[in-house]
Each structure stands twice: as structure tokens, then as C-alpha cells.
Design a protein around this motif. Sequence first.
Motif, mmCIF file in Angstrom:
data_model
loop_
_atom_site.group_PDB
_atom_site.id
_atom_site.type_symbol
_atom_site.label_atom_id
_atom_site.label_comp_id
_atom_site.label_asym_id
_atom_site.label_seq_id
_atom_site.Cartn_x
_atom_site.Cartn_y
_atom_site.Cartn_z
ATOM 1 N N ARG A 25 0.842 -1.197 0.000
ATOM 2 C CA ARG A 25 0.000 0.000 0.000
ATOM 3 C C ARG A 25 0.875 1.244 0.000
ATOM 4 N NH1 ARG A 25 -2.087 3.175 4.041
ATOM 5 N NH2 ARG A 25 -1.445 1.719 5.660
ATOM 6 N N PRO A 26 0.614 2.181 -0.924
ATOM 7 C CA PRO A 26 1.400 3.419 -0.950
ATOM 8 C C PRO A 26 0.697 4.558 -0.210
ATOM 9 C CG PRO A 26 0.179 3.232 -2.987
ATOM 10 C CD PRO A 26 -0.223 2.045 -2.128
ATOM 11 N N LEU A 27 1.465 5.594 0.047
ATOM 12 C CA LEU A 27 0.949 6.818 0.659
ATOM 13 C C LEU A 27 1.324 7.985 -0.240
ATOM 14 C CD1 LEU A 27 -0.192 8.387 3.208
ATOM 15 C CD2 LEU A 27 2.196 8.541 3.947
ATOM 16 N N ALA A 28 0.388 8.871 -0.515
ATOM 17 C CA ALA A 28 0.689 10.053 -1.317
ATOM 18 C C ALA A 28 1.505 11.037 -0.482
ATOM 19 C CB ALA A 28 -0.603 10.715 -1.792
ATOM 20 N N VAL A 29 2.593 11.527 -1.067
ATOM 21 C CA VAL A 29 3.455 12.507 -0.392
ATOM 22 C C VAL A 29 3.652 13.690 -1.336
ATOM 23 C CG1 VAL A 29 5.715 12.964 0.607
ATOM 24 C CG2 VAL A 29 4.640 10.723 0.927
ATOM 25 N N ILE A 30 3.374 14.898 -0.857
ATOM 26 C CA ILE A 30 3.489 16.105 -1.669
ATOM 27 C C ILE A 30 4.817 16.805 -1.385
ATOM 28 C CG2 ILE A 30 2.509 18.395 -2.108
ATOM 29 C CD1 ILE A 30 -0.228 17.257 -1.445
ATOM 30 N N ASP A 31 5.576 17.094 -2.449
ATOM 31 C CA ASP A 31 6.795 17.884 -2.319
ATOM 32 C C ASP A 31 6.364 19.351 -2.218
ATOM 33 O OD1 ASP A 31 9.120 19.326 -2.581
ATOM 34 O OD2 ASP A 31 9.959 18.066 -4.170
ATOM 35 N N GLU A 32 6.372 19.874 -1.013
ATOM 36 C CA GLU A 32 5.829 21.207 -0.779
ATOM 37 C C GLU A 32 6.658 22.308 -1.435
ATOM 38 O OE1 GLU A 32 5.430 21.386 3.422
ATOM 39 O OE2 GLU A 32 3.649 20.116 3.465
ATOM 40 N N SER A 33 7.917 22.018 -1.769
ATOM 41 C CA SER A 33 8.731 23.037 -2.426
ATOM 42 C C SER A 33 8.320 23.236 -3.874
ATOM 43 C CB SER A 33 10.216 22.642 -2.369
ATOM 44 O OG SER A 33 10.460 21.485 -3.171
ATOM 45 N N LEU A 34 7.570 22.274 -4.432
ATOM 46 C CA LEU A 34 7.115 22.371 -5.815
ATOM 47 C C LEU A 34 5.622 22.683 -5.929
ATOM 48 C CD1 LEU A 34 8.980 19.316 -7.399
ATOM 49 C CD2 LEU A 34 9.678 21.712 -7.415
ATOM 50 N N CYS A 35 4.874 22.450 -4.855
ATOM 51 C CA CYS A 35 3.419 22.650 -4.891
ATOM 52 C C CYS A 35 3.082 24.103 -5.203
ATOM 53 C CB CYS A 35 2.812 22.251 -3.546
ATOM 54 S SG CYS A 35 1.042 22.543 -3.402
ATOM 55 N N ILE A 36 2.147 24.317 -6.135
ATOM 56 C CA ILE A 36 1.731 25.675 -6.499
ATOM 57 C C ILE A 36 0.329 25.999 -5.999
ATOM 58 C CG2 ILE A 36 3.228 25.787 -8.522
ATOM 59 C CD1 ILE A 36 0.794 25.098 -10.240
ATOM 60 N N GLY A 37 -0.289 25.077 -5.232
ATOM 61 C CA GLY A 37 -1.586 25.370 -4.637
ATOM 62 C C GLY A 37 -2.731 25.429 -5.627
ATOM 63 N N CYS A 38 -2.704 24.559 -6.646
ATOM 64 C CA CYS A 38 -3.746 24.643 -7.681
ATOM 65 C C CYS A 38 -5.052 23.963 -7.268
ATOM 66 C CB CYS A 38 -3.239 24.022 -8.980
ATOM 67 S SG CYS A 38 -2.983 22.232 -8.909
ATOM 68 N N THR A 39 -5.050 23.151 -6.222
ATOM 69 C CA THR A 39 -6.203 22.431 -5.653
ATOM 70 C C THR A 39 -6.704 21.273 -6.522
ATOM 71 O OG1 THR A 39 -8.090 23.707 -6.538
ATOM 72 C CG2 THR A 39 -6.997 24.601 -4.576
#
Length: 309
Positions: A90-104
Motif C-alpha cells: 500500500r502506498p501513501l501520497a506525499v506532496i513535495d511542498e517546495s514544488l506545490c503551487i496550490g492549484c487544488t
Amino acid sequence: MASALSASLTVVTVTDSITLADRVEDLLPQTQCTKCGYAACRPYAEAVAVGTANYNQCPPGGIEGVARLAALLGKPVIPLNPANGVERPRPLAVIDESLCIGCTLCMQACPVDAILGAPKQMHTVIEALCTGCDLCVAPCPVDCIAMVPVTGAATGWDAWTEAQARAAREHHDQREARLARERNAAEARVAARRAASSTASEAAAAVSAASAAPADTPAPAATVAAADDADARKRAIIQAALERARQKKAELAAKGAGPQNTERVSADVQAQIDAAQARRRRLGIEETAESAPTSPAADAPATPRVPKP
């Protein structure tokens, strides 16, 4: 004897209320991943119950899931259909916050409201709610989401529990109910705007007709009042919206929480974001800083990581 007969009838009624689709759904892991070819676990369960889908199309359930369904349906255990995917940890989603642009866009794709964030602000995944469905990966325009295995060698039902499945189903059902409420509210707002526009148009037409009349013909007082009221309402709405935008811009600037990573957003990516925001505005559900973050999952007991400034 009468009480015994009554009890017997009660048992029959309760048993009959549990359909085969209900029993099939209870054996699914409720990741809502759509890998089975259906929009969620419930539609797949209904398809299996009526025989339009095979019982080996659920990769998250793995071969144990196939065995559970086979036992319920009185059929042999068969291999998982590779066309639907493979059994895996089972995987877990992980967001690289340094690349996130907040598009939703990832928030809109998550079937269990496991992503917390707001427009043009950092997003983060609430680990306790993530089902590892992969649905947030494809919509991300900057490829900042990775699916990281978190269960070692355990796969299928060995990597998932009945309690997690029940919780995932509850969160999915809550999300569907919320979306239905938002759609109904948006439709009501659109209807109200159309009614207001119609009233304003009628008032404007009346004023126009009055102005075309001879100069010595006074315009009806009710017509003039209606036109004035419509114009006043319109001006008040525009002024209030502008004031809210100014206040929110000032608040965000004071916190240093303006748009992130915008210097690296390509024209194609910006076009995707603009299109998504335009769709929300047309539906009347554009998220504002006053009303948004937020995924309803914010009320969950798990504590999300704090976004980097």
C-alpha cells in the motif's frame, strides 16, 4: 406462538434488506481507486452482484480479496486480472511542498478528502486518511506528488485492515454528500442570479420605454424605483466583493503567505489552473480565502505536516 412468528418475520425482513451488492461491497477494501473500471467501490459491487463485472478486478484487495468474493459467490478462486493492475504494497501520497503551487486539482481528485490545503497555498496529505488510490497524481500539473510504499512486503488485505476500509467508506460517503450539497447550493445561486438578472432586465426595459415616451409623460414611480433598486443591489455586491478581496490580499501579504513557486509555472500549467478556477466560478463554488481550505478532512484526528513558509 404469536411472538415466535413475529420474531421469525423480523429476522426474514432484516436478512432480505441486505442485498448481494451490500455483501460484495463489505468485502472490498474501499480505497475508491477506480482501478476496477468503476467510479467507486459501490458501483463495482453492484456490477459484480448482477454479473456484469468479474470478481477479480480489485488490485488493492489482491488475491485474498478475490478469494473472499469467490467464497461469497460460490465460485473458484481465479488470478487477479492484470488489466486492472497488480497487487502491491500500500502506498501513501506525499506532496513535495517546495514544488506545490496550490492549484487544488489534487484536492478535487481525492475520493476521501485526505488532502488539506487552499488555493495558491501549500497542500499536505493527512496520512491517516490516504488510501493510496493514486488519483491525485495525474491531475498535478507540476508532478509534485509521489506514491511511497509504506507497508513493506505486505500487500492486498495484509496491507489494509477492516477498520481502515470502514473509515475510508465513511469518508468517501461524506465527501459525496458534501459535493451534492455544494452542487445544489450552486444551482440555487445560479437560479437566484438569473431571477435577479431577469428583474433588472425588466426594469431596464421599462426605463427605456419610459425614456422613449414624450418628454411631458412622467415615468411611473414604481418603474424608476425598481431600476434604482436593481442598480443599487448590483453596485453593493460589486463593492462588497472588491472590499473582501482587498482585505484578504492585505492579510495574506502581512503573513507572507502569497502565491508560492509562481516564477516556475509554465504557460501551459497556468492555463490548466485558470481553466479549473473558471469552471468553479461558473458553478458559483469558487473557493475564497474565507470559505476554503479546506478539505473537510481538516476535522480528522490526524495532524497534518505544517506547510513550509
